[in-house]
Design an enzyme around this catalytic site. Sequence first.
Site, PDB file in Angstrom:
ATOM      1  N   SER A  35       0.799  -1.219   0.000  1.00  0.00           N
ATOM      2  CA  SER A  35       0.000   0.000   0.000  1.00  0.00           C
ATOM      3  C   SER A  35       0.837   1.277   0.000  1.00  0.00           C
ATOM      4  O   SER A  35       1.589   1.521  -0.929  1.00  0.00           O
ATOM      5  CB  SER A  35      -0.949  -0.049   1.197  1.00  0.00           C
ATOM      6  OG  SER A  35      -1.851   1.011   1.135  1.00  0.00           O
ATOM      7  N   HIS A  36       0.783   2.028   1.089  1.00  0.00           N
ATOM      8  CA  HIS A  36       1.435   3.343   1.132  1.00  0.00           C
ATOM      9  C   HIS A  36       2.850   3.264   1.695  1.00  0.00           C
ATOM     10  O   HIS A  36       3.498   4.282   1.859  1.00  0.00           O
ATOM     11  CB  HIS A  36       0.585   4.274   1.994  1.00  0.00           C
ATOM     12  CG  HIS A  36       0.247   3.657   3.316  1.00  0.00           C
ATOM     13  ND1 HIS A  36      -0.655   2.617   3.422  1.00  0.00           N
ATOM     14  CD2 HIS A  36       0.716   3.879   4.551  1.00  0.00           C
ATOM     15  CE1 HIS A  36      -0.726   2.239   4.670  1.00  0.00           C
ATOM     16  NE2 HIS A  36       0.093   2.981   5.388  1.00  0.00           N
ATOM     17  N   ASP A  41      -2.424   6.386  -3.488  1.00  0.00           N
ATOM     18  CA  ASP A  41      -1.275   5.696  -2.885  1.00  0.00           C
ATOM     19  C   ASP A  41      -0.733   4.560  -3.756  1.00  0.00           C
ATOM     20  O   ASP A  41      -1.149   4.390  -4.897  1.00  0.00           O
ATOM     21  CB  ASP A  41      -1.657   5.156  -1.500  1.00  0.00           C
ATOM     22  CG  ASP A  41      -2.605   3.974  -1.597  1.00  0.00           C
ATOM     23  OD1 ASP A  41      -3.377   3.920  -2.554  1.00  0.00           O
ATOM     24  OD2 ASP A  41      -2.555   3.093  -0.712  1.00  0.00           O
ATOM     25  N   ASP A  66      -1.158   1.297  -4.102  1.00  0.00           N
ATOM     26  CA  ASP A  66      -2.045   0.366  -4.796  1.00  0.00           C
ATOM     27  C   ASP A  66      -3.366   0.990  -5.227  1.00  0.00           C
ATOM     28  O   ASP A  66      -4.289   0.286  -5.627  1.00  0.00           O
ATOM     29  CB  ASP A  66      -2.302  -0.869  -3.921  1.00  0.00           C
ATOM     30  CG  ASP A  66      -2.932  -0.509  -2.594  1.00  0.00           C
ATOM     31  OD1 ASP A  66      -2.654   0.593  -2.084  1.00  0.00           O
ATOM     32  OD2 ASP A  66      -3.707  -1.320  -2.055  1.00  0.00           O
ATOM     33  N   ASP A  80      -5.831   2.607  -3.631  1.00  0.00           N
ATOM     34  CA  ASP A  80      -7.094   2.596  -2.892  1.00  0.00           C
ATOM     35  C   ASP A  80      -7.285   3.835  -2.015  1.00  0.00           C
ATOM     36  O   ASP A  80      -8.390   4.114  -1.557  1.00  0.00           O
ATOM     37  CB  ASP A  80      -7.276   1.293  -2.088  1.00  0.00           C
ATOM     38  CG  ASP A  80      -6.131   0.994  -1.150  1.00  0.00           C
ATOM     39  OD1 ASP A  80      -5.183   1.804  -1.078  1.00  0.00           O
ATOM     40  OD2 ASP A  80      -6.172  -0.066  -0.481  1.00  0.00           O
ATOM     41  N   ARG A  81      -6.210   4.593  -1.774  1.00  0.00           N
ATOM     42  CA  ARG A  81      -6.363   5.800  -0.944  1.00  0.00           C
ATOM     43  C   ARG A  81      -6.482   7.049  -1.808  1.00  0.00           C
ATOM     44  O   ARG A  81      -6.095   7.056  -2.976  1.00  0.00           O
ATOM     45  CB  ARG A  81      -5.139   5.983  -0.052  1.00  0.00           C
ATOM     46  CG  ARG A  81      -5.007   4.923   0.991  1.00  0.00           C
ATOM     47  CD  ARG A  81      -3.864   5.228   1.927  1.00  0.00           C
ATOM     48  NE  ARG A  81      -3.867   4.239   2.986  1.00  0.00           N
ATOM     49  CZ  ARG A  81      -3.336   4.417   4.182  1.00  0.00           C
ATOM     50  NH1 ARG A  81      -2.729   5.558   4.472  1.00  0.00           N
ATOM     51  NH2 ARG A  81      -3.390   3.477   5.095  1.00  0.00           N
ATOM     52  N   LYS A 138     -11.700   0.109  -0.861  1.00  0.00           N
ATOM     53  CA  LYS A 138     -11.626   1.552  -1.000  1.00  0.00           C
ATOM     54  C   LYS A 138     -11.018   1.865  -2.354  1.00  0.00           C
ATOM     55  O   LYS A 138     -10.313   1.043  -2.928  1.00  0.00           O
ATOM     56  CB  LYS A 138     -10.859   2.178   0.146  1.00  0.00           C
ATOM     57  CG  LYS A 138      -9.465   1.694   0.364  1.00  0.00           C
ATOM     58  CD  LYS A 138      -8.909   2.371   1.622  1.00  0.00           C
ATOM     59  CE  LYS A 138      -7.525   1.916   1.943  1.00  0.00           C
ATOM     60  NZ  LYS A 138      -7.439   1.191   3.217  1.00  0.00           N
TER      61      LYS A 138
HETATM   62  C1  G1P Z   1      -3.846   1.702   8.169  1.00  0.00           C
HETATM   63  C2  G1P Z   1      -5.023   2.625   8.347  1.00  0.00           C
HETATM   64  C3  G1P Z   1      -6.310   1.869   8.109  1.00  0.00           C
HETATM   65  C4  G1P Z   1      -6.284   1.226   6.725  1.00  0.00           C
HETATM   66  C5  G1P Z   1      -5.039   0.384   6.573  1.00  0.00           C
HETATM   67  C6  G1P Z   1      -4.884  -0.157   5.164  1.00  0.00           C
HETATM   68  O1  G1P Z   1      -3.904   0.659   9.110  1.00  0.00           O
HETATM   69  O2  G1P Z   1      -5.022   3.220   9.618  1.00  0.00           O
HETATM   70  O3  G1P Z   1      -7.395   2.744   8.234  1.00  0.00           O
HETATM   71  O4  G1P Z   1      -7.415   0.436   6.521  1.00  0.00           O
HETATM   72  O5  G1P Z   1      -3.874   1.168   6.865  1.00  0.00           O
HETATM   73  O6  G1P Z   1      -4.785   0.859   4.207  1.00  0.00           O
HETATM   74  P1  G1P Z   1      -3.103   0.670  10.499  1.00  0.00           P
HETATM   75  O7  G1P Z   1      -1.650   0.859  10.153  1.00  0.00           O
HETATM   76  O8  G1P Z   1      -3.608   1.842  11.274  1.00  0.00           O
HETATM   77  O9  G1P Z   1      -3.424  -0.635  11.142  1.00  0.00           O
HETATM   78 ZN    ZN Z   2      -3.425   1.301  -0.247  1.00  0.00          ZN
END
Ligand code: G1P
Ligand code: ZN
Length: 550
Positions: A118-119, A284, A286, A288-289, A383
């Site tokens: 992801s990010h 981000d 992938d 989804d954000r 998302k």
């Molecule tokens: C984080 C975000 C959460 C999101 C997840 C995946 O998780 O806070 O809302 O769903 O990334 O993108 P966390 O690191 O807080 O567990």
């Molecule tokens: Zn992501």
Amino acid sequence: MIIKTIRTSTVKITPFKDQKPGTSGLRKTVKQFQALDYFPAFIQSIFNSLPTLRNSTLILGGDGRYFNREAIQIILRMASANRVGKIILGQSGILSTPATSNLITLHKALGGIILSASHNAGGPLGDFGVKFNTSNGGPAPEKLTEEIFRISSNLREYKITNIHPIPLDKLGEYQLGDMEIEIIDPVKDYAELMAKIFNFEKISSLLKSDNFSMCFDAMHAVTGPYAHTILEEQLGAPKGSVIRGQPLPNFGGGHPDPNLAHAKQLVEMMYREENAPNFGAASDGDGDRNMIMGDYFFVTPSDSLAILAANAHLIPAYRDGIKGVARSMPTSEAVDKVAEKMGINCFETPTGWKFFSNLLDSNKISICGEESFGTGSNHVNEKDGLWAVLFWLNILAERKESVENIVRQHWAEYGRNYYTRHDYEQIPFKSAEALFENLRENLKLLPHKQFKEHTVVTADDFTYEDPIDKSISENQGIRIIFDDGSRIIFRLSGTGTEGATLRVYIEKYVTELDQFEMETQEALETLIQTAEFIADIKGYTGRTKPTVIT
Ligand code: G1P
Ligand code: ZN
């Protein structure tokens, strides 16, 4: 093209005990994933958890980060050895998370494997991740991720076919033993879905008009190809409206996290004194954000969710009304106010998209989101960053007002939820555990206590009962609620790969126009101090300030 399999072998391994998926799949450093047998062991565990894997169809793709291509070759060889019927693969190994979700339901696949952290940063020294989505397109529910973990903790062998790498960059079909591989355009079906949801004609005339300009920052991650095709080619935004549009294995050295700290180039552009674009957005790793900005203006993700819900009637797909909404527990209550006025349900779920799945599937909600820059709807069970961007563009095209005016009118109508999240990253696990133990022990003592101008009404550790399958999820965050509705929430991240990350979420609701003009950190100052005091953050972690503020 037919590729003959040379032979299938069974590789004996010692079970890995640390493959427990977190908030969103298994996330580790690239180095950990590259360790001998580590990645194949997790893939075999996913396969073993699926009783109907044989002859099934799976969707496969990733965000293009370092190790994506190698990982795909391994999965193809393992899928063939495990007798999967067909793999539908994004060209060059690219598929965004929401596009994968769409393809799963479109092809009635058994599920999809998304290769992404992801990010999180990428590159050889960065992170890698594996997510499994089920046949409804949504992230694997806890029941399944626990099963995968249980299997991996005992896994003693995996199966793999020995072949030469498959060319990933050309569209086409291959036959690998009994398994079919179809390499598809990663954008086409997703773009078609977007065109069904939104009014492309209206958005297009906005994007082509001389009075409007936008910038979308793809952060050298997966949304580049999607944004170039949809925003520039199909909707006619001038070339150059999409920046950093080429997916790179190390995301150009950046953190593909669309927030004020990491989308620097976009943020500088939007805060320019002159000629800032009217609309700015980023997505981000992938896809989804999303982050949404206006000219000299930042929209908090919690506000964005509320504004999408309040304006849903302007969008063709939601014209007939939305069923209900949902937000994760730490997300601000801005969307609750919209739901209240609309007379629809608002569900409060634990953090993580998987908790929205049952609500979306059973048609209890149409729109949902999280404070962590994630919003989505019943169009896919994930998302969706570009969906949120198009939603905003559709609203702007209909309302013909600036982003800032739309947000300000929203506050005037519903009140403003000041909101911030303070992250303390890379804390030693022991310190984080001790901090939470202390917090939990003191929860009972907090009600009726006064901290500056706020008195605690309730303090608990959030437990969620899924309204559909009645499953219970405990320890989902410490929640302290004050007499004026202000909230402080503490939880530990489930997506980090180094040490623990403490997240502190702080929110305060105001309704008077003259209270809307404060700077967020200032408006929340006493609550921030209260949070630091109640958890004794300095005492347990030695930290005097957060690493990241969003
Ligand atoms: C984080 C975000 C959460 C999101 C997840 C995946 O998780 O806070 O809302 O769903 O990334 O993108 P966390 O690191 O807080 O567990
Ligand atoms: Zn992501």
